[in-house]
Design a protein around this motif. Structure first.
Motif, mmCIF file in Angstrom:
data_model
loop_
_atom_site.group_PDB
_atom_site.id
_atom_site.type_symbol
_atom_site.label_atom_id
_atom_site.label_comp_id
_atom_site.label_asym_id
_atom_site.label_seq_id
_atom_site.Cartn_x
_atom_site.Cartn_y
_atom_site.Cartn_z
ATOM 1 N N CYS A 266 33.996 18.952 -52.045
ATOM 2 C CA CYS A 266 34.953 18.369 -51.096
ATOM 3 C C CYS A 266 36.355 18.286 -51.702
ATOM 4 O O CYS A 266 36.572 17.614 -52.719
ATOM 5 N N ARG B 286 35.721 13.126 -50.538
ATOM 6 C CA ARG B 286 34.958 12.202 -49.708
ATOM 7 C C ARG B 286 33.598 11.955 -50.370
ATOM 8 O O ARG B 286 32.947 12.907 -50.814
ATOM 9 N N PRO C 226 27.765 18.299 -43.230
ATOM 10 C CA PRO C 226 28.213 17.019 -43.809
ATOM 11 C C PRO C 226 29.510 16.476 -43.219
ATOM 12 O O PRO C 226 29.655 15.258 -43.064
ATOM 13 N N SER D 53 29.608 16.577 -51.864
ATOM 14 C CA SER D 53 30.625 15.760 -52.538
ATOM 15 C C SER D 53 31.351 16.557 -53.620
ATOM 16 O O SER D 53 32.561 16.399 -53.818
ATOM 17 N N CYS E 186 31.856 21.951 -47.455
ATOM 18 C CA CYS E 186 30.616 21.191 -47.566
ATOM 19 C C CYS E 186 29.489 21.844 -46.766
ATOM 20 O O CYS E 186 28.321 21.805 -47.161
ATOM 21 N N LEU F 144 30.534 11.942 -49.739
ATOM 22 C CA LEU F 144 29.616 12.298 -48.657
ATOM 23 C C LEU F 144 28.169 11.928 -48.959
ATOM 24 O O LEU F 144 27.485 11.314 -48.134
ATOM 25 N N GLU G 212 29.415 12.736 -41.741
ATOM 26 C CA GLU G 212 30.132 11.640 -42.391
ATOM 27 C C GLU G 212 30.708 10.681 -41.364
ATOM 28 O O GLU G 212 30.677 9.453 -41.557
ATOM 29 N N GLN G 213 31.248 11.206 -40.274
ATOM 30 C CA GLN G 213 31.855 10.350 -39.255
ATOM 31 C C GLN G 213 30.822 9.420 -38.624
ATOM 32 O O GLN G 213 31.094 8.240 -38.371
ATOM 33 N N SER H 97 28.192 8.399 -40.149
ATOM 34 C CA SER H 97 27.824 7.451 -41.211
ATOM 35 C C SER H 97 28.826 6.314 -41.295
ATOM 36 O O SER H 97 28.450 5.139 -41.360
ATOM 37 N N TYR I 41 27.366 8.291 -48.533
ATOM 38 C CA TYR I 41 27.192 7.887 -47.136
ATOM 39 C C TYR I 41 25.793 8.235 -46.644
ATOM 40 O O TYR I 41 25.145 7.456 -45.941
ATOM 41 N N CYS J 49 39.565 13.959 -44.538
ATOM 42 C CA CYS J 49 38.901 15.256 -44.406
ATOM 43 C C CYS J 49 39.848 16.267 -43.764
ATOM 44 O O CYS J 49 40.523 15.958 -42.780
#
Length: 435
Positions: free
Chosen positions: A406, A410, A373, A403, A363, A412, A377-378, A380, A415, A357
């Motif tokens: 991005c 990623r 997001p 997603s 996002c 996303l 994500e982190q 997740s 996740y 990222c």
């Protein structure tokens, strides 16, 4: 009424030109063909089979009975003999119990839906669910516990590639509006709105011709994904915000897809249960089409009806490219929520090589629900689900905008889907432990 719009969203390449002008054709079956009709094609409890091996069933006959308040009836889409009840492939659940039937007669008649005194009971009897993709049992949605003042008919069809709703709106305009008026009348709803994206001018024009006779409003919507999302559509048309964790009825609104309105019309005016639907077959096929397909027909048959694939197929998606699911078995059957079958070659797919990222914030800008997001994500990745719950991941509508934009590719939304499932399991376990 003005168009109010909504924050976030994206403008993907829509790729609708292959089928938007293609009239709906009927998929023809032959004696000896087989269908596999899943007993769960809806949110909620699976239907319970009411037929057994060697039973002879008629088109429209009940073969699976609703097993709870949030459940739906299942009907045979063909006249034939029940071969067995077995598991068949499902794009989300892996496999599900299904009634396998061999066609013994090509019959255009159908068993009529049983008469009922109550509007919602007939919708239940007909097996109608939301045909926009969510497949929520419609009889539940049509029994709001409080006063509703807006009925919004969703004709956005914002997913790329899909044109099945577009063709329904052009070819079955009167039936759709009559279905909507049935809902409006039965629930005593004051105002009826039809929302259609501006990239469907023929559909907008078809409905506008009926405004004086049927008393409703057409709102042309900006072409932006996910315009057809329930909460986004409500904000865009009536400028009301559905509170987090709540349903549209909390702000006095019910939303129904155009296909659902047509199914309700057919149930009440013709006594027809939900046994077929329109599916867009497009992408890398020789002749992309919009086909009206009996529920339970294998995907393989649809592809063959379009002349077969073009080139080496790398991926097949059931639904739209943003919110649909990859399928790996061509015997996967068409279900009530199947809006499209899209074939992709390797050259049709983007490079999804994942990088770190870069904190670009795209996002965050794209998310139509106002989430973050990149940070979520982190949590997740590290399975910090309690923290994710505090960051409102359950409010994610899984639209895939994050997603899509991005730059680092990623996954996303993947996740967040996993995180939501884990959080819901945790909440159920806590509830069970408290009993």
């Amino acid at each position: 009424m003005p168009y109010f719009g909504f924050k976030g969203g994206i403008h993907p390449k829509y790729n609708k030109e292959k089928t938007c002008g293609k009239k709906i054709e009927k998929l023809e079956l032959n004696v000896g063909d087989e269908v596999a009709i899943p007993l769960i094609q809806h949110i909620g409890a699976p239907a319970k089979a009411v037929v057994k091996r060697k039973d002879v069933v008629k088109r429209g006959q009940l073969i699976g009975r609703s097993s709870g308040f949030v459940s739906a009836n299942i009907h045979s889409s063909v006249t034939g003999e029940v071969l067995k009840i077995e598991n068949v492939s499902h794009p989300i659940m892996g496999s599900v119990p299904s009634v396998k039937i061999r066609v013994t007669d090509i019959d255009n008649d159908f068993v009529l839906v049983e008469d009922t005194d109550k509007f919602q009971d007939k919708v239940l009897a007909a097996g109608i669910v939301g045909l926009g993709g969510a497949t929520f049992p419609s009889h539940v949605k049509l029994a709001p516990p409080k006063k509703i003042d807006y009925l919004i008919i969703n004709g956005a069809e914002c997913e790329p590639y899909l044109t099945c709703d577009h063709r329904l709106m052009v070819e079955n305009t009167v039936e759709i509006i009559k279905g909507a008026k049935l809902i409006q009348s039965e629930l005593g709803i004051e105002k009826l709105i039809v929302g259609i994206e501006k990239n469907k001018p023929d559909a907008i024009n078809a409905f506008e011709k009926l405004i004086v006779k049927y008393e409703f409003e057409v709102i042309p919507l900006d072409v932006k994904y996910p315009q057809g999302g329930e909460k986004q559509l409500i904000k865009a048309t009536v400028n009301r915000v559905v509170p987090e964790g709540k349903l549209p009825l909390e702000v006095g609104v019910i939303v129904h897809n155009v296909g659902t309105c047509l199914a309700i019309y057919e149930a009440f005016e013709r006594g027809k249960p939900l046994i077929e639907r329109v599916v867009t077959i497009t992408g890398a096929v020789k002749e992309p089409k919009n086909l009206i397909v009996p529920i339970g027909v294998p995907v393989r048959k649809l592809i063959e009806s379009c002349g077969g694939p073009v080139g080496d197929i790398k991926k097949i998606v059931m639904g739209g490219p943003m919110m649909g699911f990859s399928i790996f078995d061509l015997d996967t059957p068409v279900m009530k929520g199947t809006s499209g079958i899209i074939l992709y070659r390797d050259t049709d797919l983007p490079d999804l090589s994942m990088n770190n990222c870069i904190r670009c914030g795209k996002c965050v800008e794209a998310c139509p629900m106002g989430l973050v997001p990149a940070i979520m994500e982190q949590f997740s990745v590290n399975e910090m689900y309690e923290t994710l719950k505090d960051w409102h991941v359950l409010n994610c509508i899984e639209c895939g905008c994050c997603s899509y934009v991005c730059l680092s590719r990623r996954p996303l939304v993947g996740y967040f889907k996993t995180a939501k499932r884990e959080i819901m399991n945790m909440m159920r376990q806590k509830k069970d432990a408290a009993k």
